[in-house]
Design a protein around this motif. Structure first.
Motif, PDB file in Angstrom:
ATOM      1  N   UNK A  60       0.821  -1.151   0.162  1.00 50.66           N
ATOM      2  CA  UNK A  60      -0.084   0.234  -0.093  1.00 50.66           C
ATOM      3  C   UNK A  60       0.940   1.332   0.063  1.00 50.66           C
ATOM      4  N   UNK A  61       2.148   1.119   0.471  1.00 51.88           N
ATOM      5  CA  UNK A  61       3.068   2.204   0.529  1.00 51.88           C
ATOM      6  C   UNK A  61       4.275   2.001  -0.217  1.00 51.88           C
ATOM      7  N   UNK A  62       4.375   0.969  -0.671  1.00 48.32           N
ATOM      8  CA  UNK A  62       5.531   0.537  -1.514  1.00 48.32           C
ATOM      9  C   UNK A  62       5.410  -0.194  -2.763  1.00 48.32           C
ATOM     10  N   UNK A  63       4.950   0.086  -3.864  1.00 49.09           N
ATOM     11  CA  UNK A  63       4.395  -0.923  -4.857  1.00 49.09           C
ATOM     12  C   UNK A  63       5.456  -0.527  -6.108  1.00 49.09           C
ATOM     13  N   UNK A  64       6.614   0.073  -5.868  1.00 57.55           N
ATOM     14  CA  UNK A  64       7.520   0.351  -6.878  1.00 57.55           C
ATOM     15  C   UNK A  64       8.862   0.317  -6.240  1.00 57.55           C
ATOM     16  N   UNK A  65       9.925   0.125  -6.866  1.00 60.11           N
ATOM     17  CA  UNK A  65      11.388  -0.204  -6.385  1.00 60.11           C
ATOM     18  C   UNK A  65      11.733   1.075  -5.500  1.00 60.11           C
TER      19      UNK A  65
END
Length: 214
Positions: A60-65
């Motif tokens: 929810x807070x980190x869906x990309x590198x």
């Protein structure tokens, strides 16, 4: 180790799997190729259910590198602390995220070799990602598939590499795309390690397993 089933029997097994579940899906929650890589890497020696519980808030807070790097190592560890080996897995997630940003523009490569070069990503993880995200007929052999391959005679082998090759060699091409999902789900819910549920198994008449529980 079971003998190898013949082609026609294997085709009938997968015809039945297809009839019951034409489009089997993996059980790890993800929203894109990156979250899939992370989820599969975290699932080593952990259950899909446990990983999904941990990644729900993480993704929810980190869906990309880059978002994962911004979260930082401590932040990743805090989210996944309920998963086994979470400290090392968190380090791998940060390292692979950095590599994806530095070398691939933040995108996940669709090459097995490139995927396997990422920290915490082995051949099984790479094959899962290739199969689930890019619909490549890659065969990710986990403990369930290794057991099913040997127990039934679909793909007997002394190690995961042999089982993988025999799946590729012996399962009809039109069933290759979903083969590993059918086998995983069958092993997870029917052909379990202890006391397999042979009485309700749809392939019990074709399976070579001698100690059926009827």
């Amino acid at each position: 180790m079971a003998k190898q089933l013949d082609y026609n029997t294997i085709r009938e097994i997968f015809r039945r799997f297809h009839a019951v579940d034409p489009e089997p899906k993996g059980e790890l929650d993800h929203t894109n190729a990156y979250t899939l890589v992370v989820a599969v890497a975290l699932s080593a020696q952990a259950t899909d259910k446990g990983v999904n519980k941990a990644t729900r808030d993480l993704f929810a807070v980190a869906d990309t590198p880059q978002k994962m790097l911004d979260l930082g190592l401590d932040g990743v560890m805090e989210h996944i602390k309920t998963i086994g080996l979470f400290r090392q897995k968190a380090k791998n997630v940060i390292k692979l995220s950095q590599i994806l940003v530095d070398e691939y523009g933040g995108e996940v490569p669709n090459s097995r070799a490139a995927l396997q070069s990422l920290p915490g990503v082995g051949r099984k993880t790479a094959n899962v990602v290739l199969n689930m995200w890019w619909s490549y007929p890659a065969q990710a052999v986990d403990t369930h598939i290794f057991r099913i391959g040997n127990r039934t005679g679909i793909a007997p082998g002394k190690d995961v590499d042999v089982v993988e090759r025999r799946i590729e060699d012996h399962i009809p091409a039109d069933y290759q795309l979903h083969a590993h999902h059918w086998m995983i789900l069958h092993g997870r819910y029917v052909c379990v390690a202890r006391k397999p549920k042979c009485a309700t198994c749809i392939i019990r008449d074709l399976c070579l397993f001698e100690d059926k529980t009827l």
